[in-house]
Design an enzyme around this catalytic site. Structure first.
Site, short mmCIF file in Angstrom:
data_model
loop_
_atom_site.label_atom_id
_atom_site.label_comp_id
_atom_site.label_asym_id
_atom_site.label_seq_id
_atom_site.Cartn_x
_atom_site.Cartn_y
_atom_site.Cartn_z
N LYS A 178 -45.43 0.92 10.96
CA LYS A 178 -46.43 0.35 10.93
C LYS A 178 -47.57 0.44 9.09
O LYS A 178 -46.00 0.54 8.58
CB LYS A 178 -47.59 1.92 11.21
CG LYS A 178 -47.29 2.65 12.49
CD LYS A 178 -48.77 4.05 12.47
CE LYS A 178 -48.83 4.15 14.00
NZ LYS A 178 -49.10 3.23 14.92
N ARG B 84 -46.49 5.12 25.64
CA ARG B 84 -46.60 5.10 26.40
C ARG B 84 -45.10 5.16 27.54
O ARG B 84 -45.05 5.42 28.31
CB ARG B 84 -47.37 3.62 26.94
CG ARG B 84 -46.51 2.65 26.58
CD ARG B 84 -46.82 1.03 26.41
NE ARG B 84 -48.10 1.32 25.14
CZ ARG B 84 -48.94 0.08 25.06
NH1 ARG B 84 -48.85 -0.74 26.23
NH2 ARG B 84 -50.16 0.08 24.00
N1 BES Z 1 -49.78 6.44 17.98
C1 BES Z 1 -50.65 5.15 17.88
C2 BES Z 1 -51.82 4.99 18.29
C3 BES Z 1 -53.14 5.29 17.21
C4 BES Z 1 -53.65 4.86 16.74
C5 BES Z 1 -53.42 7.48 17.49
C6 BES Z 1 -54.56 5.30 15.52
C7 BES Z 1 -54.16 7.78 16.71
C8 BES Z 1 -54.93 6.25 15.80
C9 BES Z 1 -50.41 4.53 18.56
O1 BES Z 1 -48.88 4.28 19.23
C10 BES Z 1 -50.12 3.43 18.88
O2 BES Z 1 -49.40 2.82 17.52
N2 BES Z 1 -50.22 2.59 19.25
C11 BES Z 1 -50.74 0.82 18.79
C12 BES Z 1 -50.38 0.40 20.34
C13 BES Z 1 -49.85 -1.38 19.95
C14 BES Z 1 -48.89 -1.22 18.74
C15 BES Z 1 -49.61 -1.95 21.43
C16 BES Z 1 -51.39 0.45 18.24
O3 BES Z 1 -52.57 1.21 19.37
O4 BES Z 1 -51.81 -0.35 17.63
MN MN Z 2 -46.81 3.61 17.78
#
Ligand code: BES
Ligand code: MN
Ligand code: ZN
Length: 480
Positions: free
Chosen positions: A259, A333
């Protein structure tokens, strides 16, 4: 904030809190009080902007008396009372009172409990790491009751829910250097003090059963993954159980698909789904609910490392279905898929509900006051919607179906962990991924990525973690 009940209004309180309905109609109790003051309250109100609507509040007599607007007398449902409680709580803390007496009106226990609920939760704070501040004093709020003993006894049920919400908030607020995967597992274990049967699958056990998705997510971290089950049996006569599943990522760096650094700190709370399940089970056990509920939480930490799983990897899940990993940041997931399979095969629940901070896309779609709801069972959806209305925790159902399921079809494996194109319908494709592992067991998925946290604070929470889901599921299980 501690709540007590008393019929004695002549103790040494540092604040008396009185209720006034809209158009400045004094409540019965306030009227009684006013008689001893020769009409001083009405006179004071005439010279102020106070009209008795909800949100109106005025401190009089050198902050010895607080007048609180109660709005329309016929509109005092739980949600309104939570809000009024929150306003009262905040104001007690603001004017630094420590021993307040609440006598809004001749309310029954139910109404008083709803006010207490809002007051306690709105004044929650997470300040255990502040060593330099003046210690905040503990506030005692005594509520007028004609039968204080009975009120005290029955408040246990509301207190159980409050405790559950606070546990969820506390766990979600903990930083990941303190709340490691093992520490979170130990927190779940503590439920055994309440008669909950807690079982731990450690890394070795996960390898043995083939839970390779959660193992892959945890492979880059020094902190090992776990699946923890927590079985609460409130109805010994029945073999049926409901299952609650939680995403427990103690930290989500994104892994190899790392990230951006801005905002990455927020990913310490990517275990809020698991914290929600722990909070719910604590509340059910404390109020001795007559239901059977099994919690299943998947705990891991997603880190980049030489041993990490990588984009392009194909992994055989616990179910035997193969998964193509296209983004290691879509890890929630993966963890949940193995938890869902474990639940379907081992727990065999009547229905299962998962809680997860799953997608950033749900925040874009619904903001931070509405939880995303997805399901394979419309009857379960109805139950959740009713519980949502009664608890005041807003949910909104999003669509599912073949055209979305097609977006997670893989060219080389049974399914892939990213939609195509990747950002289209991001929350729905995540839900379709989960659904692929439910095998017809009635299931609902609550994406709490938005609602787990409030930026500005809401009616019953200060800014920070909300503990959303605990009240919703308590309502759902009460109603059914
Ligand atoms: N934990 C994150 C989702 C999240 C984002 C929670 C912001 C709280 C605040 C999750 O694991 C994630 O990184 N999701 C990605 C999915 C994508 C890579 C398909 C996302 O939402 O960008
Ligand atoms: Mn994630
Ligand atoms: Zn995550």
């Amino acid at each position: 904030m501690d709540i007590k009940f008393s019929s004695d209004m002549n103790k040494n309180y540092d604040l008396i809190i009185l209720g006034v309905y809209e158009k400045n109609k004094l409540s019965k109790l306030t009227e009684k009080f006013e008689k001893n003051l020769n009409g001083l309250i009405s006179k004071t109100l005439k010279n102020s902007n106070f009209t008795g609507k909800i949100g109106d509040i005025v401190n009089i007599f050198s902050e010895k008396i607080m007048l609180v607007g109660l709005g329309n007398q016929n509109n005092l449902d739980d949600i309104v009372l939570h809000k009024i409680g929150g306003i009262i709580g905040s104001n007690i803390v603001k004017i630094k009172k420590e021993n307040a007496f609440l006598m809004l009106d001749n309310f029954d226990d139910e109404k008083n409990f709803a006010i207490a609920y809002g007051a306690v939760l709105k004044t929650y704070s997470f300040d255990k790491y502040k060593t330099q501040d003046e210690k905040k004093s503990d506030v005692i709020l005594t509520i007028y009751s004609q039968n204080p003993k009975k009120s005290n006894d029955e408040f246990i049920k509301t207190k159980a829910i409050i405790d559950g919400v606070i546990t969820t908030r506390n766990l979600a607020n903990e930083p990941s250097n303190v709340l490691t995967t093992t520490a979170l597992m130990e927190e779940a274990k503590k439920l055994s003090k309440l008669g909950v049967k807690v079982d731990i699958l450690d890394e070795k056990a996960l390898k043995k059963i083939g839970a390779n998705l959660i193992l892959a997510v945890g492979s880059g971290s020094k902190n090992p993954p776990y699946i923890v089950t927590m079985k609460y049996t409130g109805n010994k006569k029945s073999k049926n159980t409901v299952a609650l599943i939680g995403k427990g990522l103690c930290f989500d760096s994104g892994g190899i698909s790392i990230k951006p650094s801005k905002g990455m700190d927020e990913m310490k709370s990517d275990m809020t789904g698991a914290a929600t399940v722990i909070g719910i089970i604590e509340s059910l056990a404390k109020k001795k609910a007559g239901v059977n509920v099994t919690g299943v939480i998947g705990i891991a930490e997603n880190m980049p490392d030489g041993a990490s799983y990588k984009p392009g990897d194909v992994i055989k899940s616990l179910s035997g279905k193969t998964v193509e990993v296209l983004d290691t940041d879509a890890e929630g997931r993966l963890v949940l898929a193995d938890c869902i399979t474990y639940t379907v095969q081992k727990i065999k629940p009547q229905f299962m509900i998962d809680f997860a901070t799953l997608t950033g896309a749900i925040i874009v779609a619904l903001g931070d006051e509405t939880t995303g709801l997805f399901s394979n069972d419309e009857k379960l959806v109805e139950k959740i919607k009713i519980a949502s209305e009664k608890s005041g925790e807003d949910v909104w159902q999003l669509p599912m179906g073949k055209k979305f399921a097609d977006m997670v079809k893989s060219d080389i494996a049974d399914i892939k962990n990213l939609g195509e194109p990747s950002r289209h319908a991001g929350s729905i494709t995540a839900a379709e991924f989960l659904k692929f592992f439910t095998e017809g067991t009635p299931w609902a998925h609550l994406d709490i990525a938005g609602t787990a946290w409030t930026t500005k604070g809401n009616d019953i929470a200060p800014k920070g973690m909300t503990g959303v889901g605990v009240a919703l599921i308590n309502k759902l299980l009460e109603e059914n």
